[in-house]
Design a protein around this motif. Structure first.
Motif, PDB file in Angstrom:
ATOM      1  N   ARG A  27       0.831  -1.252   0.007  1.00 18.94           N
ATOM      2  CA  ARG A  27       0.024   0.011   0.079  1.00 18.94           C
ATOM      3  C   ARG A  27       0.899   1.182   0.017  1.00 18.94           C
ATOM      4  N   LEU A  28       1.768   1.537   0.947  1.00 16.36           N
ATOM      5  CA  LEU A  28       2.595   2.263   1.039  1.00 16.36           C
ATOM      6  C   LEU A  28       3.451   2.837  -0.252  1.00 16.36           C
ATOM      7  N   SER A  29       4.056   1.444  -0.882  1.00 13.71           N
ATOM      8  CA  SER A  29       5.112   1.676  -2.075  1.00 13.71           C
ATOM      9  C   SER A  29       4.323   2.045  -3.100  1.00 13.71           C
ATOM     10  N   GLY A  30       2.997   1.680  -3.246  1.00 18.67           N
ATOM     11  CA  GLY A  30       1.987   2.043  -4.250  1.00 18.67           C
ATOM     12  C   GLY A  30       1.916   3.499  -4.349  1.00 18.67           C
ATOM     13  N   ARG A  31       1.639   3.993  -3.184  1.00 22.93           N
ATOM     14  CA  ARG A  31       1.607   5.494  -3.337  1.00 22.93           C
ATOM     15  C   ARG A  31       2.877   6.512  -3.564  1.00 22.93           C
ATOM     16  N   VAL A  32       4.030   5.653  -3.012  1.00 21.23           N
ATOM     17  CA  VAL A  32       5.151   6.606  -3.102  1.00 21.23           C
ATOM     18  C   VAL A  32       5.782   6.572  -4.425  1.00 21.23           C
ATOM     19  N   LEU A  33       5.757   5.306  -4.954  1.00 21.79           N
ATOM     20  CA  LEU A  33       6.604   5.014  -6.369  1.00 21.79           C
ATOM     21  C   LEU A  33       6.281   6.050  -7.398  1.00 21.79           C
ATOM     22  N   PRO A  34       5.088   6.622  -7.740  1.00 19.17           N
ATOM     23  CA  PRO A  34       5.028   7.471  -8.852  1.00 19.17           C
ATOM     24  C   PRO A  34       5.936   8.861  -8.476  1.00 19.17           C
ATOM     25  N   TRP A  35       5.677   9.175  -7.181  1.00 21.50           N
ATOM     26  CA  TRP A  35       6.465  10.411  -6.884  1.00 21.50           C
ATOM     27  C   TRP A  35       7.780  10.127  -6.887  1.00 21.50           C
TER      28      TRP A  35
END
Length: 262
Positions: A27-35
């Protein structure tokens, strides 16, 4: 030993395992990756364009100094990547961190690739500067050893039928290889090498001109974010692959049980 010291390791272990929960990591990595990817690409593009087209020539090396904007960040990330590999190994050996083994496996190829680019760009920089593609001085040799350590870790974690044994063997190799990092860092101070001393240090003012320093900082930060993004993306894929494999094995096991009952 007092009560506080006796409960500290379990508390630390519970904290590490909470952050290592595969579902929470996804969940967290999915949010961070695009940034990470967008910011890394933007900063890298700004730094490269700034360095190649708008920064001044070096008074000694001329245009060849522009290789610095790729070589220096990749050299830094080659060592930083191996340090992160060693940290994952500590988490794996001591706390059995659920994601540490997967992260270490995925850091290896990324770190090896960055180290290979570091060596290649160093050779391109060395030919007009030193008159040779390669010289066996302390800095170059120790970085080449770092590249071999990455390759050794990649091969070792895949050399066993039991993945756990491969993870343990790779973790031990990673920790033994950490001794090479201070050799890389201080080789220019301990021995007479062709490399110049560090231009940027934590304790002193940079000796590099600010017109060269700023684009270098942009490319270093940009490539660092891309390194982190690539590693996290690979780790996410490894976590999902493990989940799919577990589901397939559970399905196959239940199907086999139903066949036996029928």
């Amino acid at each position: 030993m007092d009560a506080r010291s006796s409960v500290a390791p379990p508390r630390l272990g519970r904290t590490l395992h909470r952050f290592a929960n595969p579902g929470q990591f996804l969940r967290l990595s999915g949010r961070v990756l695009p940034w990470l990817f967008w910011a890394g690409a933007l900063l890298t593009a700004i730094g490269v364009v700034w360095g190649l087209f708008f920064s001044p020539d070096d008074w000694q090396q001329g245009d060849t100094v522009r290789i610095m904007y790729v070589h220096v960040p990749f050299a830094w990330l080659a060592s930083a990547g191996y340090l992160s590999l060693a940290i994952c190994s500590v988490l794996s050996l001591i706390w059995r961190h659920p994601l540490a083994d997967l992260a270490a496996v995925e850091i290896g190829p990324v770190g090896a690739g960055f180290t290979a680019v570091c060596l290649a760009t160093g050779s391109l920089w060395g030919r007009p500067t030193w008159g040779a593609w390669w010289v066996w001085d302390a800095r170059l040799t120790s970085v080449f050893v770092l590249f071999l350590l990455y390759l050794g870790h990649i091969a070792l974690v895949r050399a066993f039928d039991d993945p756990t044994r491969g993870y343990r063997a790779g973790a031990i190799l990673a920790l033994v290889g950490v001794i090479n990092l201070p050799i890389i860092k201080f080789s220019v101070d301990w021995w007479n090498t062709l490399h110049q001393p560090a231009s940027i240090t934590l304790m002193g003012a940079p000796t590099i001109a600010t017109s060269l320093l700023w684009p270098l900082l942009f490319t270093t930060l940009g490539f660092s974010l891309l390194f982190a993004g690539i590693t996290i993306a690979r780790t996410r894929a490894a976590v999902m692959e493990r989940r799919i494999r577990a589901l397939l094995m559970a399905k196959a096991s239940s199907s086999g049980g139903e066949e036996v009952l029928s």
